[in-house]
Design a protein around this motif. Structure first.
Motif, PDB file in Angstrom:
ATOM      1  N   LYS A  93      -9.621   3.412 -16.846  1.00  0.00           N
ATOM      2  CA  LYS A  93     -10.021   1.256 -17.182  1.00  0.00           C
ATOM      3  C   LYS A  93     -10.011   0.835 -16.534  1.00  0.00           C
ATOM      4  O   LYS A  93     -10.733  -0.142 -16.511  1.00  0.00           O
ATOM      5  CB  LYS A  93      -9.343   1.297 -18.803  1.00  0.00           C
ATOM      6  CG  LYS A  93      -9.634   2.005 -19.809  1.00  0.00           C
ATOM      7  CD  LYS A  93      -9.233   0.862 -21.445  1.00  0.00           C
ATOM      8  CE  LYS A  93      -9.543   1.568 -22.888  1.00  0.00           C
ATOM      9  NZ  LYS A  93      -8.986   0.723 -23.542  1.00  0.00           N
ATOM     10  N   GLU A 111     -11.987  -4.845 -23.542  1.00  0.00           N
ATOM     11  CA  GLU A 111      -9.998  -5.261 -23.790  1.00  0.00           C
ATOM     12  C   GLU A 111     -10.464  -6.026 -24.565  1.00  0.00           C
ATOM     13  O   GLU A 111      -9.033  -6.739 -25.116  1.00  0.00           O
ATOM     14  CB  GLU A 111      -9.018  -4.741 -22.672  1.00  0.00           C
ATOM     15  CG  GLU A 111      -9.196  -3.021 -22.861  1.00  0.00           C
ATOM     16  CD  GLU A 111      -8.160  -2.669 -21.881  1.00  0.00           C
ATOM     17  OE1 GLU A 111      -7.248  -3.749 -21.886  1.00  0.00           O
ATOM     18  OE2 GLU A 111      -7.935  -1.358 -21.819  1.00  0.00           O
ATOM     19  N   PRO A 165      -8.303  -0.374 -31.320  1.00  0.00           N
ATOM     20  CA  PRO A 165      -8.245  -0.215 -29.618  1.00  0.00           C
ATOM     21  C   PRO A 165      -7.366   1.028 -29.887  1.00  0.00           C
ATOM     22  O   PRO A 165      -6.628   1.684 -30.577  1.00  0.00           O
ATOM     23  CB  PRO A 165      -6.929  -1.653 -29.882  1.00  0.00           C
ATOM     24  CG  PRO A 165      -7.658  -2.182 -31.087  1.00  0.00           C
ATOM     25  CD  PRO A 165      -8.016  -1.899 -31.883  1.00  0.00           C
ATOM     26  N   SER A 166      -7.594   1.672 -28.150  1.00  0.00           N
ATOM     27  CA  SER A 166      -6.633   2.718 -28.143  1.00  0.00           C
ATOM     28  C   SER A 166      -4.435   2.155 -27.912  1.00  0.00           C
ATOM     29  O   SER A 166      -4.293   1.061 -28.304  1.00  0.00           O
ATOM     30  CB  SER A 166      -6.563   2.933 -26.469  1.00  0.00           C
ATOM     31  OG  SER A 166      -6.148   1.940 -25.874  1.00  0.00           O
ATOM     32  N   LEU A 188      -5.688   4.609 -19.296  1.00  0.00           N
ATOM     33  CA  LEU A 188      -5.442   3.559 -18.060  1.00  0.00           C
ATOM     34  C   LEU A 188      -6.239   3.338 -17.015  1.00  0.00           C
ATOM     35  O   LEU A 188      -6.585   2.817 -16.836  1.00  0.00           O
ATOM     36  CB  LEU A 188      -3.848   3.425 -18.181  1.00  0.00           C
ATOM     37  CG  LEU A 188      -3.076   3.033 -19.538  1.00  0.00           C
ATOM     38  CD1 LEU A 188      -1.576   3.218 -19.106  1.00  0.00           C
ATOM     39  CD2 LEU A 188      -3.629   1.621 -19.941  1.00  0.00           C
ATOM     40  N   SER A 202      -2.441   2.848 -26.436  1.00  0.00           N
ATOM     41  CA  SER A 202      -2.014   1.499 -24.859  1.00  0.00           C
ATOM     42  C   SER A 202      -2.912   0.181 -24.918  1.00  0.00           C
ATOM     43  O   SER A 202      -1.637  -0.325 -24.553  1.00  0.00           O
ATOM     44  CB  SER A 202      -2.816   2.671 -23.769  1.00  0.00           C
ATOM     45  OG  SER A 202      -3.896   2.741 -24.017  1.00  0.00           O
ATOM     46  N   THR A 203      -3.340   0.164 -25.319  1.00  0.00           N
ATOM     47  CA  THR A 203      -4.133  -1.558 -25.312  1.00  0.00           C
ATOM     48  C   THR A 203      -3.315  -2.004 -26.387  1.00  0.00           C
ATOM     49  O   THR A 203      -2.460  -3.014 -26.143  1.00  0.00           O
ATOM     50  CB  THR A 203      -5.639  -0.812 -25.465  1.00  0.00           C
ATOM     51  OG1 THR A 203      -6.121  -0.690 -24.955  1.00  0.00           O
ATOM     52  CG2 THR A 203      -6.195  -2.845 -25.953  1.00  0.00           C
ATOM     53  N   ARG A 247       0.079  -2.291 -25.279  1.00  0.00           N
ATOM     54  CA  ARG A 247       0.233  -3.191 -23.985  1.00  0.00           C
ATOM     55  C   ARG A 247       0.096  -4.948 -24.521  1.00  0.00           C
ATOM     56  O   ARG A 247       1.261  -5.627 -24.000  1.00  0.00           O
ATOM     57  CB  ARG A 247      -0.915  -2.986 -22.899  1.00  0.00           C
ATOM     58  CG  ARG A 247      -1.080  -3.934 -21.903  1.00  0.00           C
ATOM     59  CD  ARG A 247      -1.735  -3.071 -21.076  1.00  0.00           C
ATOM     60  NE  ARG A 247      -3.120  -3.194 -21.046  1.00  0.00           N
ATOM     61  CZ  ARG A 247      -3.311  -1.815 -20.881  1.00  0.00           C
ATOM     62  NH1 ARG A 247      -3.100  -0.638 -21.337  1.00  0.00           N
ATOM     63  NH2 ARG A 247      -4.796  -1.814 -21.233  1.00  0.00           N
ATOM     64  N   GLN A 248      -0.451  -4.887 -25.376  1.00  0.00           N
ATOM     65  CA  GLN A 248      -0.602  -6.683 -25.957  1.00  0.00           C
ATOM     66  C   GLN A 248       0.269  -7.038 -26.814  1.00  0.00           C
ATOM     67  O   GLN A 248       0.721  -7.803 -26.631  1.00  0.00           O
ATOM     68  CB  GLN A 248      -1.998  -6.428 -26.592  1.00  0.00           C
ATOM     69  CG  GLN A 248      -1.727  -7.640 -27.793  1.00  0.00           C
ATOM     70  CD  GLN A 248      -3.150  -7.802 -28.687  1.00  0.00           C
ATOM     71  OE1 GLN A 248      -4.513  -7.860 -27.763  1.00  0.00           O
ATOM     72  NE2 GLN A 248      -2.683  -8.710 -29.975  1.00  0.00           N
ATOM     73  N   VAL A 308      -9.971  -6.988 -28.335  1.00  0.00           N
ATOM     74  CA  VAL A 308      -8.405  -6.937 -28.780  1.00  0.00           C
ATOM     75  C   VAL A 308      -7.712  -7.998 -30.204  1.00  0.00           C
ATOM     76  O   VAL A 308      -6.749  -7.764 -30.637  1.00  0.00           O
ATOM     77  CB  VAL A 308      -7.811  -6.001 -28.175  1.00  0.00           C
ATOM     78  CG1 VAL A 308      -6.889  -6.809 -26.923  1.00  0.00           C
ATOM     79  CG2 VAL A 308      -6.272  -4.906 -28.790  1.00  0.00           C
TER      80      VAL A 308
END
Length: 218
Positions: free
Chosen positions: A91, A134, A177-178, A88, A180-181, A184-185, A137
């Motif tokens: 990025k 990002e 995607p990671s 994070l 964390s991504t 978060r989404q 995603v």
């Protein structure tokens, strides 16, 4: 007329003059470590004081960096950060500085409290995913993201542990995607994400704690 010994020249300068020369040399050559400093100094001899002189005058390389207001190079300082936090942070830096290449990243982090590219490669292996937009995603629906992460958990054989740490170390960064991504989404925690996938994460977590308590008694 006999030329002055360069060591005498450095010795005769005051701290302010020396620090200015060293700082210019570090910035110009994008130096991030003692090894890089020594390497660049070999290419450009007598343009800055030696490490021996710096250690004698300023006690140590790290102390010098603190005087210059730079973050000292600490080989293991990034170990304290989890993969997701390191990802994070990196990025965010890449996005804020509009960085699109490895070379530009290495240039932008000079003198800043950011992990080197080699540190990131040791942690993640392939680091190209850090430089990807990002927004990609968004092309996945939540169901598709859940399917991707479920299949990857099965492929890695992590269904019995559901370890986020192990998943982050081993997942195929080119195919999804990671974590964390994704979280978060979807605005969801790892535990809730596992529950969405149909795994009993809480039961596994309690089982691990119970096992650790039993082992600690013996």
């Amino acid at each position: 007329m006999q030329l002055n010994d360069k060591r005498i020249v450095w010795k005769e300068m005051n701290d302010f003059q020396l620090l200015g020369i060293i700082q210019d040399f570090i910035n110009k050559n994008e130096v991030q470590s003692v090894r890089q400093y020594q390497s660049k100094l070999k290419e450009q001899p007598q343009t800055a004081p030696s490490i021996w002189f710096i250690n004698t005058r300023f006690k140590s390389w790290d102390n010098l960096l603190q005087i210059l207001g730079k973050m000292p190079y600490e080989r293991y300082r990034w170990n304290a950060l989890s993969n997701s936090n390191l990802e994070l942070m990196t990025k965010k830096f890449i996005k804020e500085n509009e960085i699109c290449s490895h070379r530009k990243y290495e240039k932008e982090i000079v003198g800043k409290n950011m992990p080197s590219l080699s540190t990131l490669k040791k942690r993640f292996g392939d680091v190209n995913f850090l430089f990807q937009d990002e927004k990609n995603v968004d092309k996945y629906t939540n169901f598709e993201l859940l399917k991707l992460i479920h299949d990857e958990i099965e492929r890695l054989g992590l269904a019995e542990s559901l370890s986020r740490t192990e998943f982050e170390k081993c997942y195929d960064k080119t195919s999804l995607p990671s974590p964390s991504t994704i979280m978060r989404q979807m605005n969801i925690s790892w535990e809730l994400l596992m529950q969405e996938l149909g795994f009993d994460y809480r039961k596994i977590k309690v089982g691990k704690l119970t096992k650790n308590l039993k082992q600690s008694r013996f």
